[in-house]
Every structure is written in C-alpha cells, then in structure tokens.
Design a protein around this motif. Structure first.
Motif, PDB file in Angstrom:
ATOM      1  N   VAL A 126     -11.574  -0.894 -10.297  1.00 37.07           N
ATOM      2  CA  VAL A 126     -11.706   0.564 -10.257  1.00 37.07           C
ATOM      3  C   VAL A 126     -10.751   1.160  -9.229  1.00 37.07           C
ATOM      4  O   VAL A 126     -10.124   2.204  -9.480  1.00 37.07           O
ATOM      5  N   THR A 127     -10.596   0.481  -8.099  1.00 39.38           N
ATOM      6  CA  THR A 127      -9.668   0.966  -7.073  1.00 39.38           C
ATOM      7  C   THR A 127      -8.236   0.958  -7.597  1.00 39.38           C
ATOM      8  O   THR A 127      -7.483   1.931  -7.416  1.00 39.38           O
ATOM      9  N   ARG A 128      -7.849  -0.118  -8.257  1.00 38.48           N
ATOM     10  CA  ARG A 128      -6.498  -0.216  -8.789  1.00 38.48           C
ATOM     11  C   ARG A 128      -6.284   0.777  -9.931  1.00 38.48           C
ATOM     12  O   ARG A 128      -5.184   1.318 -10.112  1.00 38.48           O
ATOM     13  N   TRP A 129      -7.328   1.045 -10.694  1.00 38.10           N
ATOM     14  CA  TRP A 129      -7.259   2.069 -11.744  1.00 38.10           C
ATOM     15  C   TRP A 129      -7.019   3.436 -11.122  1.00 38.10           C
ATOM     16  O   TRP A 129      -6.211   4.224 -11.624  1.00 38.10           O
ATOM     17  N   TYR A 130      -7.705   3.695 -10.015  1.00 38.99           N
ATOM     18  CA  TYR A 130      -7.491   4.967  -9.321  1.00 38.99           C
ATOM     19  C   TYR A 130      -6.030   5.098  -8.887  1.00 38.99           C
ATOM     20  O   TYR A 130      -5.399   6.145  -9.106  1.00 38.99           O
ATOM     21  N   VAL A 131      -5.486   4.049  -8.289  1.00 40.28           N
ATOM     22  CA  VAL A 131      -4.114   4.092  -7.778  1.00 40.28           C
ATOM     23  C   VAL A 131      -3.101   4.233  -8.912  1.00 40.28           C
ATOM     24  O   VAL A 131      -2.164   5.041  -8.839  1.00 40.28           O
ATOM     25  N   ASP A 132      -3.280   3.440  -9.973  1.00 39.79           N
ATOM     26  CA  ASP A 132      -2.266   3.360 -11.034  1.00 39.79           C
ATOM     27  C   ASP A 132      -2.357   4.472 -12.073  1.00 39.79           C
ATOM     28  O   ASP A 132      -1.347   4.864 -12.654  1.00 39.79           O
ATOM     29  N   VAL A 133      -3.562   4.976 -12.306  1.00 36.14           N
ATOM     30  CA  VAL A 133      -3.764   5.919 -13.416  1.00 36.14           C
ATOM     31  C   VAL A 133      -4.353   7.248 -12.952  1.00 36.14           C
ATOM     32  O   VAL A 133      -3.802   8.317 -13.237  1.00 36.14           O
ATOM     33  N   ALA A 134      -5.472   7.208 -12.255  1.00 29.70           N
ATOM     34  CA  ALA A 134      -6.178   8.448 -11.924  1.00 29.70           C
ATOM     35  C   ALA A 134      -5.430   9.284 -10.888  1.00 29.70           C
ATOM     36  O   ALA A 134      -5.247  10.500 -11.068  1.00 29.70           O
ATOM     37  N   LYS A 135      -4.984   8.660  -9.808  1.00 35.66           N
ATOM     38  CA  LYS A 135      -4.281   9.411  -8.764  1.00 35.66           C
ATOM     39  C   LYS A 135      -3.014  10.089  -9.279  1.00 35.66           C
ATOM     40  O   LYS A 135      -2.769  11.263  -8.959  1.00 35.66           O
ATOM     41  N   PRO A 136      -2.176   9.400 -10.104  1.00 31.81           N
ATOM     42  CA  PRO A 136      -1.007  10.084 -10.662  1.00 31.81           C
ATOM     43  C   PRO A 136      -1.366  11.278 -11.541  1.00 31.81           C
ATOM     44  O   PRO A 136      -0.512  12.136 -11.793  1.00 31.81           O
ATOM     45  N   ASN A 137      -2.620  11.323 -12.013  1.00 34.16           N
ATOM     46  CA  ASN A 137      -3.083  12.463 -12.800  1.00 34.16           C
ATOM     47  C   ASN A 137      -3.819  13.488 -11.946  1.00 34.16           C
ATOM     48  O   ASN A 137      -4.540  14.342 -12.477  1.00 34.16           O
ATOM     49  N   GLY A 138      -3.636  13.415 -10.637  1.00 31.63           N
ATOM     50  CA  GLY A 138      -4.183  14.431  -9.746  1.00 31.63           C
ATOM     51  C   GLY A 138      -5.554  14.146  -9.173  1.00 31.63           C
ATOM     52  O   GLY A 138      -6.111  14.984  -8.458  1.00 31.63           O
ATOM     53  N   TRP A 139      -6.129  12.969  -9.462  1.00 33.21           N
ATOM     54  CA  TRP A 139      -7.460  12.658  -8.946  1.00 33.21           C
ATOM     55  C   TRP A 139      -7.399  12.372  -7.450  1.00 33.21           C
ATOM     56  O   TRP A 139      -6.403  11.877  -6.927  1.00 33.21           O
ATOM     57  N   LYS A 140      -8.510  12.663  -6.766  1.00 28.96           N
ATOM     58  CA  LYS A 140      -8.656  12.404  -5.343  1.00 28.96           C
ATOM     59  C   LYS A 140      -9.725  11.338  -5.120  1.00 28.96           C
ATOM     60  O   LYS A 140     -10.615  11.146  -5.946  1.00 28.96           O
ATOM     61  N   MET A 141      -9.645  10.684  -3.971  1.00 32.41           N
ATOM     62  CA  MET A 141     -10.658   9.711  -3.554  1.00 32.41           C
ATOM     63  C   MET A 141     -11.517  10.331  -2.470  1.00 32.41           C
ATOM     64  O   MET A 141     -11.000  10.984  -1.554  1.00 32.41           O
ATOM     65  N   SER A 142     -12.815  10.148  -2.548  1.00 34.72           N
ATOM     66  CA  SER A 142     -13.718  10.653  -1.516  1.00 34.72           C
ATOM     67  C   SER A 142     -14.129   9.524  -0.583  1.00 34.72           C
ATOM     68  O   SER A 142     -14.006   8.333  -0.903  1.00 34.72           O
ATOM     69  N   ASP A 143     -14.646   9.891   0.585  1.00 33.40           N
ATOM     70  CA  ASP A 143     -15.149   8.886   1.519  1.00 33.40           C
ATOM     71  C   ASP A 143     -16.295   8.095   0.897  1.00 33.40           C
ATOM     72  O   ASP A 143     -16.392   6.875   1.079  1.00 33.40           O
ATOM     73  N   ALA A 144     -17.147   8.780   0.154  1.00 33.28           N
ATOM     74  CA  ALA A 144     -18.291   8.106  -0.468  1.00 33.28           C
ATOM     75  C   ALA A 144     -17.832   7.080  -1.503  1.00 33.28           C
ATOM     76  O   ALA A 144     -18.329   5.950  -1.535  1.00 33.28           O
ATOM     77  N   ALA A 145     -16.889   7.466  -2.351  1.00 34.24           N
ATOM     78  CA  ALA A 145     -16.372   6.539  -3.361  1.00 34.24           C
ATOM     79  C   ALA A 145     -15.675   5.357  -2.701  1.00 34.24           C
ATOM     80  O   ALA A 145     -15.844   4.203  -3.118  1.00 34.24           O
ATOM     81  N   ALA A 146     -14.893   5.625  -1.664  1.00 31.70           N
ATOM     82  CA  ALA A 146     -14.177   4.556  -0.973  1.00 31.70           C
ATOM     83  C   ALA A 146     -15.153   3.563  -0.341  1.00 31.70           C
ATOM     84  O   ALA A 146     -14.946   2.340  -0.400  1.00 31.70           O
ATOM     85  N   THR A 147     -16.216   4.071   0.256  1.00 30.06           N
ATOM     86  CA  THR A 147     -17.216   3.194   0.873  1.00 30.06           C
ATOM     87  C   THR A 147     -17.877   2.303  -0.168  1.00 30.06           C
ATOM     88  O   THR A 147     -18.052   1.090   0.038  1.00 30.06           O
TER      89      THR A 147
END
Length: 204
Positions: A126-147
């Motif tokens: 899920v973390t790598r999906w965020y970096v490779d796909v979601a973040k390039p589409n403007g998604w943000k990471m929250s402290d809660a999700a990161a924890t």
C-alpha cells in the motif's frame, strides 16, 4: 495492477475494506491505512469490516456495516491469500471485489487482484502504491495512515529483522517517516506480541 486499484476506487462511491481472520498488525495496518488514505483524498464513504481484535485495538477498531451497504460497495480484501481466511462472507454480495496481498495465491476469489510476493507485507504494498500511483495523482499521506502502514511493516518484518526485509522495504518505511509516525503506539505491537492475551504472532 497498481493503477487498476486506483481506477477501481475512483469508480465506486462506497468502499468496504476487509482482511483475514485473527488479524495481525499487517492485516490491520494495510486495511485501516488504505481506508485512511481513501478517506483523506476522496469523497468516498469508506468502512473497515471484520471482527475486532482487542490486542490491536490501539491500531484500529472495526465499523458496523449495514447489510444493504455491501450490495452497492466495492470490497477490497487485504492481506488474505484464500477465501477461507476472509473475515466474513458478506464480501460475496459486493458489487465488485479487489484483492491486495503479498502472500503466494492459493485461490482466485476476487474480480481483480494485485499480488506481490516480493513485498514484506501488504502494508509495504500500500505504501509503494501510494508513492508510485496515488501521490502522482495528487493524493496526500496523513500521520494516521503513515502510523498504521508503518505498524504493519514493522509487524511482518519483526522490526526489520526477518529476511523478507529488503531495500524496498526500508525505502517504504522512509517514505512513511516523512510524516509524524506515532512510534509509541507502534512499540505496543511488540509489547502485546509477547503478552499471553495476544492471539497473533510475529510472522513473515
């Protein structure tokens, strides 16, 4: 399949995320971590479903999902290799299903699957999906999700001691450390793991 996950999420207004029975930190971390990401970055209605695990309640507690909601929802199944281990059978009524898992597949139970056995954990996926796909589409990471995602990675790698820990695993952890991870909560994993009341164990 990483892009397919984002495309599938965008097609549905209601999303229910489930995982395996007798959940461990990776099951809870990937399930609730993905839910946090979707809730933060979209207007979707998101539920997490399954039996609560008291020894992991510091990570997440589950939602009570009305029966009629399942029939109009996308169900994402995290960290579960085969249908017998899915916590609950309501997913069978879903509008669509999507599997996200790092275990070798045993059977095909979802409409779409993303399986990566090279990952230490589904939380790493899920973390790598965020970096490779979601973040390039403007998604943000929250402290809660990161924890939550960090807790899942830590749990399945045994604090980065198991041989499933790779350079990619550490890169994923470093991405999460760009946020304010609640390390005190994550340390509870190993306090609870050695408690006689805990019914899950370190594994990889």
């Amino acid at each position: 399949m990483k892009q397919n996950l984002l495309d599938t999420i965008e097609k549905h207004d209601t999303i229910i995320i489930v995982r395996h029975v007798r959940p461990d930190p990776d099951a809870f971390g990937s399930q609730k971590g993905l839910a946090e990401l979707i809730q933060l970055n979209t207007n979707k209605t998101v539920y997490v479903a399954g039996e609560d695990e008291p020894s992991l309640s510091f990570l997440a507690t589950m939602d009570n999902v009305p029966e009629d909601v399942w029939k109009r929802a996308l169900v994402i199944i995290c960290d579960t290799a085969n249908r017998e281990r899915i916590d609950g059978k309501q997913y069978e009524d879903a509008l669509a299903t999507f599997k996200v898992d790092h275990h070798p597949p045993i059977d095909q139970y979802a409409d779409e699957e993303w399986v990566d056995t090279e990952c230490s954990s589904t939380s790493e996926m899920v973390t790598r999906w965020y970096v490779d796909v979601a973040k390039p589409n403007g998604w943000k990471m929250s402290d809660a999700a990161a924890t939550l995602l960090y807790a899942g990675i830590v749990g399945d790698t045994g604090r980065f001691r198991h041989p499933n820990t790779t350079s990619d695993t550490l890169k994923a952890a470093s991405v999460l450390f760009e946020n304010n991870i609640d390390l005190r909560s994550c340390s509870q994993i190993f306090i609870r793991n050695h408690s006689s009341s805990s019914n899950w164990k370190e594994k990889y």
